[in-house]
Design a protein around this motif. Structure first.
Motif, PDB file in Angstrom:
ATOM      1  N   VAL A  73     -17.112  27.540   4.610  1.00 44.78           N
ATOM      2  CA  VAL A  73     -18.398  28.013   5.130  1.00 44.78           C
ATOM      3  C   VAL A  73     -18.211  28.629   6.511  1.00 44.78           C
ATOM      4  O   VAL A  73     -18.749  29.701   6.820  1.00 44.78           O
ATOM      5  CB  VAL A  73     -19.420  26.860   5.188  1.00 44.78           C
ATOM      6  CG1 VAL A  73     -20.628  27.243   6.047  1.00 44.78           C
ATOM      7  CG2 VAL A  73     -19.874  26.485   3.790  1.00 44.78           C
ATOM      8  N   ASN A  74     -17.439  27.958   7.346  1.00 51.98           N
ATOM      9  CA  ASN A  74     -17.193  28.444   8.706  1.00 51.98           C
ATOM     10  C   ASN A  74     -16.070  29.476   8.771  1.00 51.98           C
ATOM     11  O   ASN A  74     -15.789  30.009   9.844  1.00 51.98           O
ATOM     12  CB  ASN A  74     -16.842  27.267   9.621  1.00 51.98           C
ATOM     13  CG  ASN A  74     -18.038  26.401   9.934  1.00 51.98           C
ATOM     14  OD1 ASN A  74     -19.122  26.907  10.225  1.00 51.98           O
ATOM     15  ND2 ASN A  74     -17.860  25.095   9.857  1.00 51.98           N
ATOM     16  N   GLN A  75     -15.429  29.740   7.622  1.00 53.22           N
ATOM     17  CA  GLN A  75     -14.295  30.659   7.577  1.00 53.22           C
ATOM     18  C   GLN A  75     -13.229  30.239   8.587  1.00 53.22           C
ATOM     19  O   GLN A  75     -12.685  31.055   9.339  1.00 53.22           O
ATOM     20  CB  GLN A  75     -14.751  32.104   7.816  1.00 53.22           C
ATOM     21  CG  GLN A  75     -15.653  32.659   6.721  1.00 53.22           C
ATOM     22  CD  GLN A  75     -14.896  32.892   5.418  1.00 53.22           C
ATOM     23  OE1 GLN A  75     -14.118  33.841   5.300  1.00 53.22           O
ATOM     24  NE2 GLN A  75     -15.124  32.030   4.425  1.00 53.22           N
ATOM     25  N   ASP A  76     -12.957  28.951   8.581  1.00 51.07           N
ATOM     26  CA  ASP A  76     -12.025  28.378   9.537  1.00 51.07           C
ATOM     27  C   ASP A  76     -11.063  27.440   8.809  1.00 51.07           C
ATOM     28  O   ASP A  76     -11.304  26.244   8.688  1.00 51.07           O
ATOM     29  CB  ASP A  76     -12.800  27.619  10.619  1.00 51.07           C
ATOM     30  CG  ASP A  76     -11.904  27.041  11.706  1.00 51.07           C
ATOM     31  OD1 ASP A  76     -10.726  27.425  11.767  1.00 51.07           O
ATOM     32  OD2 ASP A  76     -12.392  26.201  12.493  1.00 51.07           O
ATOM     33  N   ARG A 120     -18.201  38.570   5.927  1.00 52.73           N
ATOM     34  CA  ARG A 120     -18.945  39.679   6.521  1.00 52.73           C
ATOM     35  C   ARG A 120     -20.120  39.181   7.349  1.00 52.73           C
ATOM     36  O   ARG A 120     -20.363  39.647   8.472  1.00 52.73           O
ATOM     37  CB  ARG A 120     -19.440  40.615   5.404  1.00 52.73           C
ATOM     38  CG  ARG A 120     -20.197  41.844   5.913  1.00 52.73           C
ATOM     39  CD  ARG A 120     -20.566  42.764   4.759  1.00 52.73           C
ATOM     40  NE  ARG A 120     -21.396  42.116   3.744  1.00 52.73           N
ATOM     41  CZ  ARG A 120     -20.994  41.810   2.524  1.00 52.73           C
ATOM     42  NH1 ARG A 120     -19.750  42.055   2.146  1.00 52.73           N
ATOM     43  NH2 ARG A 120     -21.812  41.211   1.678  1.00 52.73           N
ATOM     44  N   ASP A 121     -20.855  38.216   6.816  1.00 58.80           N
ATOM     45  CA  ASP A 121     -22.013  37.699   7.545  1.00 58.80           C
ATOM     46  C   ASP A 121     -21.623  36.992   8.824  1.00 58.80           C
ATOM     47  O   ASP A 121     -22.379  36.985   9.817  1.00 58.80           O
ATOM     48  CB  ASP A 121     -22.800  36.734   6.654  1.00 58.80           C
ATOM     49  CG  ASP A 121     -23.601  37.451   5.579  1.00 58.80           C
ATOM     50  OD1 ASP A 121     -23.688  38.695   5.637  1.00 58.80           O
ATOM     51  OD2 ASP A 121     -24.129  36.770   4.676  1.00 58.80           O
ATOM     52  N   LEU A 122     -20.442  36.389   8.856  1.00 60.80           N
ATOM     53  CA  LEU A 122     -19.978  35.693  10.055  1.00 60.80           C
ATOM     54  C   LEU A 122     -19.157  36.578  10.957  1.00 60.80           C
ATOM     55  O   LEU A 122     -18.684  36.133  12.014  1.00 60.80           O
ATOM     56  CB  LEU A 122     -19.162  34.451   9.671  1.00 60.80           C
ATOM     57  CG  LEU A 122     -19.869  33.368   8.865  1.00 60.80           C
ATOM     58  CD1 LEU A 122     -18.994  32.137   8.724  1.00 60.80           C
ATOM     59  CD2 LEU A 122     -21.204  32.982   9.487  1.00 60.80           C
ATOM     60  N   GLY A 123     -18.968  37.820  10.548  1.00 61.21           N
ATOM     61  CA  GLY A 123     -18.197  38.755  11.378  1.00 61.21           C
ATOM     62  C   GLY A 123     -16.719  38.415  11.429  1.00 61.21           C
ATOM     63  O   GLY A 123     -16.056  38.638  12.442  1.00 61.21           O
ATOM     64  N   LYS A 124     -16.203  37.865  10.323  1.00 63.09           N
ATOM     65  CA  LYS A 124     -14.789  37.464  10.274  1.00 63.09           C
ATOM     66  C   LYS A 124     -14.057  38.202   9.168  1.00 63.09           C
ATOM     67  O   LYS A 124     -14.640  38.742   8.262  1.00 63.09           O
ATOM     68  CB  LYS A 124     -14.666  35.945  10.055  1.00 63.09           C
ATOM     69  CG  LYS A 124     -15.216  35.137  11.222  1.00 63.09           C
ATOM     70  CD  LYS A 124     -14.926  33.655  11.048  1.00 63.09           C
ATOM     71  CE  LYS A 124     -15.384  32.857  12.245  1.00 63.09           C
ATOM     72  NZ  LYS A 124     -15.078  31.411  12.123  1.00 63.09           N
TER      73      LYS A 124
END
Length: 448
Positions: A238-241, A444-448
């Motif tokens: 979710v956090n792309q982390d 894309r939504d998180l700018g990553k």
């Protein structure tokens, strides 16, 4: 339930972006007037005009309780001219987006917890209701620990849950299982064996109504995928982390869903049936199983016969081979609640907070629990008023750990990618391709 980890700032809906351009930045909006949310100023003797929108429009017992509480407020506040609109659930979110874009938000409105309310918060469209909680500490302190987390931001509460969200109960027809000698599945192999046996005997294995597209995501994938990946992986994705939705474990979760569809686990045309039709189909004994949320309990209590209900039992989804998640768990948490438009001030603000307390306060919590609905509030359902199946579900719910419901954590476009992707997978789509679409949307939504 594990406390929700911070999620990177979500990309706002286009409609909210348009609204912010008209109303100012973030939380600094100046009160304005709109068709649904009108100015709070009034002449002496003039009634306070207050609007409320919600999606408790059906005949289920919980919906009736919520509407009764709204009517109770109206009878106790003759000084208020209340415009209450009950909008069917399938079109409710889109209606809210439309009025947000037109700067015509209702004064009080029902909103789901997690991502949905966060978008309104990020858009500067709502204000806290912490003050009314502080006025009623017995109410405030009786919510189950953590149940306000997904409805709160920066130390302020923006809504209180009208119900608990338990999205993945496995309902099963005891008579059909006994008739065909099928074991209630506790493992994935047993599930697939059950699917084959019922198909061989011309019985639909699992009732599904995925017309609105959210059902398969919320009730099946959210728990099934957690069985495979574990919760920590999901929150990282979710956090792309440290995790991506293209990782093999998530692709495997999509494959499990595809395996069900490929094995004809669901009735013909399930993507054209709604949630109500799905529940009726199961209650009538046309399907051996149904994977559905706690809302099905209050729905069936209102619509099913005593004979039909006596044939139904309840458990959790089976475990999966080598799964990293807890098999004694279910996706769920706090349901939605009533939010307050940023534009409401003065006498209207006091009336709006009174309305929220009437619909969400201790009396309402007891009534909602007694309507065969799970609540995240410390109250015991009256066993003389609830059906035995609900009390069993309520007891089971308290024994489980809760895991995230996907659409409460994903961004809007990623949620759409999951919902649409499950429909596509069920019609033969490639799980890897669907996983890539979900990953692209979230990144894309998180700018990553």
């Amino acid at each position: 339930m594990a406390k929700k980890k911070p999620i990177a700032i979500l990309a706002l809906l286009l409609s909210f972006t348009l609204l912010l351009a008209a109303c100012g930045q973030g939380g600094n909006n100046t009160p304005t007037t709109g068709a649904a949310g009108t100015d709070s100023s009034k002449s002496p003797g003039e009634k306070i005009k207050l609007s409320i929108w919600h999606n408790f429009s059906g005949d289920d017992l919980r919906a009736k309780v919520v509407r009764e509480q709204i009517e109770k407020f109206q009878s106790e506040h003759p000084e208020v001219e209340l415009d209450a609109q009950a909008i069917p659930p399938d079109g409710y979110r889109q209606r809210l987006k439309t009025v947000a874009a037109a700067n015509e938000m209702p004064d009080v409105f029902f909103v789901q917890s997690g991502t949905s309310i966060k978008e309104f918060y990020d858009g500067g469209l709502i204000q806290p209701i912490t003050s009314v909680l502080d006025e009623h500490p017995d109410w405030k302190n009786n919510f189950i620990s953590g149940s306000l987390d997904t409805l709160s931001f920066d130390g302020q509460v923006y809504a209180t849950p009208l119900s608990g969200s338990a999205t993945s109960f496995l309902f099963y027809n005891k008579s059909l299982f006994e008739k065909y000698g099928v074991k209630v599945p506790t493992t994935w192999d047993e599930m697939m064996t059950a699917v084959k046996t019922f198909n061989d005997n011309k019985i639909t294995p699992i009732s599904l109504g995925n017309k609105a597209s959210w059902l398969a995501q919320s009730s099946i994938l959210s728990s099934l995928a957690d069985r495979v990946t574990g919760t920590d992986w999901f929150l990282k994705a979710v956090n792309q982390d440290g995790a991506k939705f293209t990782d093999p474990e998530f692709v495997q979760a999509l494959q499990y869903f595809k395996d069900l569809a490929d094995a004809n686990a669901f009735q013909t045309g399930f993507n054209s049936l709604d949630n109500t039709q799905m529940e009726q189909y199961f209650a009538e004994g046309k399907a051996a199983m149904m994977i559905d949320g706690s809302w099905a309990l209050t729905n069936m209590a209102a619509a099913a016969t005593e004979e039909q209900l006596s044939q139904i039992d309840i458990t959790v989804l089976p475990s999966v081979p080598g799964g990293k998640g807890d098999p004694n768990s279910m996706s769920g948490g706090s349901g939605g609640g009533l939010a307050l438009s940023k534009t409401v001030t003065g006498d209207k603000l006091k009336a709006a907070l009174d309305l929220i307390y009437t619909v969400s306060g201790p009396e309402a919590m007891q009534a909602i629990a007694d309507s065969n609905s799970i609540v995240t509030y410390k109250v015991e359902p009256d066993q003389s008023k609830v059906m035995p199946l609900f009390y069993k579900a309520f007891t089971l719910y308290k024994s489980l750990s809760l895991t995230p419901v996907y659409d409460a954590y994903l961004t809007s476009s990623a949620t759409d990618a999951v919902n649409n992707g499950l429909q596509e997978v069920s019609l033969g789509g490639d799980p890897k391709a669907i996983a890539q679409k979900i990953q692209d949307a979230q990144a894309r939504d998180l700018g990553k």
